[in-house]
Design a protein around this motif. Structure first.
Motif, PDB file in Angstrom:
ATOM      1  N   SER A  51     -12.085   2.615  14.143  1.00  0.00           N
ATOM      2  CA  SER A  51     -11.786   3.877  13.475  1.00  0.00           C
ATOM      3  C   SER A  51     -13.060   4.447  12.878  1.00  0.00           C
ATOM      4  CB  SER A  51     -10.752   3.681  12.368  1.00  0.00           C
ATOM      5  OG  SER A  51      -9.538   3.184  12.864  1.00  0.00           O
ATOM      6  N   CYS A  52     -13.135   5.745  12.837  1.00  0.00           N
ATOM      7  CA  CYS A  52     -14.276   6.445  12.240  1.00  0.00           C
ATOM      8  C   CYS A  52     -13.711   7.538  11.343  1.00  0.00           C
ATOM      9  CB  CYS A  52     -15.167   7.029  13.318  1.00  0.00           C
ATOM     10  SG  CYS A  52     -16.481   8.111  12.691  1.00  0.00           S
ATOM     11  N   ALA A  53     -13.824   7.333  10.047  1.00  0.00           N
ATOM     12  CA  ALA A  53     -13.300   8.288   9.077  1.00  0.00           C
ATOM     13  C   ALA A  53     -14.403   9.240   8.644  1.00  0.00           C
ATOM     14  CB  ALA A  53     -12.740   7.555   7.874  1.00  0.00           C
ATOM     15  N   ALA A  54     -14.119  10.525   8.715  1.00  0.00           N
ATOM     16  CA  ALA A  54     -15.086  11.553   8.341  1.00  0.00           C
ATOM     17  C   ALA A  54     -14.835  12.057   6.927  1.00  0.00           C
ATOM     18  CB  ALA A  54     -15.013  12.724   9.321  1.00  0.00           C
ATOM     19  N   SER A  55     -15.907  12.539   6.295  1.00  0.00           N
ATOM     20  CA  SER A  55     -15.818  12.990   4.905  1.00  0.00           C
ATOM     21  C   SER A  55     -15.240  14.385   4.767  1.00  0.00           C
ATOM     22  CB  SER A  55     -17.206  12.950   4.265  1.00  0.00           C
ATOM     23  OG  SER A  55     -18.088  13.812   4.961  1.00  0.00           O
ATOM     24  N   ARG A  56     -15.082  15.069   5.886  1.00  0.00           N
ATOM     25  CA  ARG A  56     -14.514  16.422   5.838  1.00  0.00           C
ATOM     26  C   ARG A  56     -13.757  16.669   7.128  1.00  0.00           C
ATOM     27  NH1 ARG A  56     -16.743  19.907   9.277  1.00  0.00           N
ATOM     28  NH2 ARG A  56     -18.964  19.915   9.851  1.00  0.00           N
ATOM     29  N   SER A  57     -13.194  17.822   7.240  1.00  0.00           N
ATOM     30  CA  SER A  57     -12.415  18.157   8.421  1.00  0.00           C
ATOM     31  C   SER A  57     -13.256  18.057   9.686  1.00  0.00           C
ATOM     32  CB  SER A  57     -11.874  19.588   8.297  1.00  0.00           C
ATOM     33  OG  SER A  57     -11.270  19.990   9.502  1.00  0.00           O
ATOM     34  N   ILE A  58     -12.671  17.461  10.708  1.00  0.00           N
ATOM     35  CA  ILE A  58     -13.365  17.357  11.995  1.00  0.00           C
ATOM     36  C   ILE A  58     -12.857  18.401  12.979  1.00  0.00           C
ATOM     37  CG2 ILE A  58     -13.805  14.904  11.689  1.00  0.00           C
ATOM     38  CD1 ILE A  58     -11.543  14.370  13.742  1.00  0.00           C
ATOM     39  N   TYR A  59     -11.983  19.265  12.513  1.00  0.00           N
ATOM     40  CA  TYR A  59     -11.320  20.212  13.412  1.00  0.00           C
ATOM     41  C   TYR A  59     -12.318  21.061  14.188  1.00  0.00           C
ATOM     42  CZ  TYR A  59      -8.049  23.786  15.014  1.00  0.00           C
ATOM     43  OH  TYR A  59      -7.315  24.632  15.790  1.00  0.00           O
ATOM     44  N   THR A  60     -13.385  21.452  13.514  1.00  0.00           N
ATOM     45  CA  THR A  60     -14.337  22.355  14.157  1.00  0.00           C
ATOM     46  C   THR A  60     -15.558  21.641  14.720  1.00  0.00           C
ATOM     47  OG1 THR A  60     -15.425  22.758  12.039  1.00  0.00           O
ATOM     48  CG2 THR A  60     -13.664  24.279  12.670  1.00  0.00           C
ATOM     49  N   ILE A  61     -15.575  20.336  14.644  1.00  0.00           N
ATOM     50  CA  ILE A  61     -16.734  19.602  15.183  1.00  0.00           C
ATOM     51  C   ILE A  61     -16.596  19.536  16.697  1.00  0.00           C
ATOM     52  CG2 ILE A  61     -17.956  17.409  15.263  1.00  0.00           C
ATOM     53  CD1 ILE A  61     -17.172  16.956  12.373  1.00  0.00           C
ATOM     54  N   ASN A  62     -17.582  20.082  17.375  1.00  0.00           N
ATOM     55  CA  ASN A  62     -17.497  20.207  18.827  1.00  0.00           C
ATOM     56  C   ASN A  62     -17.429  18.874  19.543  1.00  0.00           C
ATOM     57  OD1 ASN A  62     -17.474  22.989  18.787  1.00  0.00           O
ATOM     58  ND2 ASN A  62     -19.678  23.168  18.973  1.00  0.00           N
ATOM     59  N   ALA A  63     -18.252  17.939  19.116  1.00  0.00           N
ATOM     60  CA  ALA A  63     -18.325  16.680  19.843  1.00  0.00           C
ATOM     61  C   ALA A  63     -18.375  15.505  18.883  1.00  0.00           C
ATOM     62  CB  ALA A  63     -19.545  16.652  20.740  1.00  0.00           C
ATOM     63  N   LEU A  64     -17.532  14.553  19.146  1.00  0.00           N
ATOM     64  CA  LEU A  64     -17.515  13.297  18.411  1.00  0.00           C
ATOM     65  C   LEU A  64     -17.610  12.178  19.429  1.00  0.00           C
ATOM     66  CD1 LEU A  64     -14.569  14.356  16.160  1.00  0.00           C
ATOM     67  CD2 LEU A  64     -16.783  13.688  15.247  1.00  0.00           C
ATOM     68  N   GLY A  65     -18.322  11.126  19.059  1.00  0.00           N
ATOM     69  CA  GLY A  65     -18.493  10.094  20.052  1.00  0.00           C
ATOM     70  C   GLY A  65     -18.691   8.716  19.472  1.00  0.00           C
TER      71      GLY A  65
END
Length: 115
Positions: free
Chosen positions: A21-35
């Motif tokens: 799991s990778c928890a982000a500190s803010r919304s990831i909705y608009t992050i184009n690429a996660l990997g």
């Protein structure tokens, strides 16, 4: 910018499964690429899997059919489901978020697969 915290690594026997799991500190909705990337001792960091904001996925050939990347925008979390693990999957696994021209990385989580 975003802070990322990975979890879920550990020691598993060959053929076993883990979910990172990778928890982000803010919304990831608009992050184009996660990997997810990994780095084994003495080797360069390599791509494992990517997922776009639209859900398009890409995988390294070595993990196709065994690993699945997914994202839960409501929980600001990215996952990596790893099945049929092999000793060569042993590495530190890093979560990355690519925002504009910047790269954001977590601290990594160790995955060790015993034979």
């Amino acid at each position: 910018q975003v802070q990322l915290v990975e979890s879920g690594g550990g020691l598993v026997q060959a053929g076993g499964s883990l979910r990172l799991s990778c928890a982000a500190s803010r919304s990831i909705y608009t992050i184009n690429a996660l990997g997810w990337y990994r780095q084994a001792p003495g080797k360069q960091r390599e791509l494992v899997a990517l997922i776009s904001s639209g859900g398009t996925t890409n995988y390294a050939n070595s993990v196709k059919g065994r690993f699945t990347i997914s994202r839960d925008n409501a929980k600001n979390t990215v996952y990596l489901r790893m099945n049929s693990l092999k000793p060569e999957d042993t590495a530190v696994y890093y979560c990355g978020a690519f925002i504009g021209g910047s790269e954001n990385w977590g601290q990594g989580t160790q995955v060790t697969v015993s034979s």
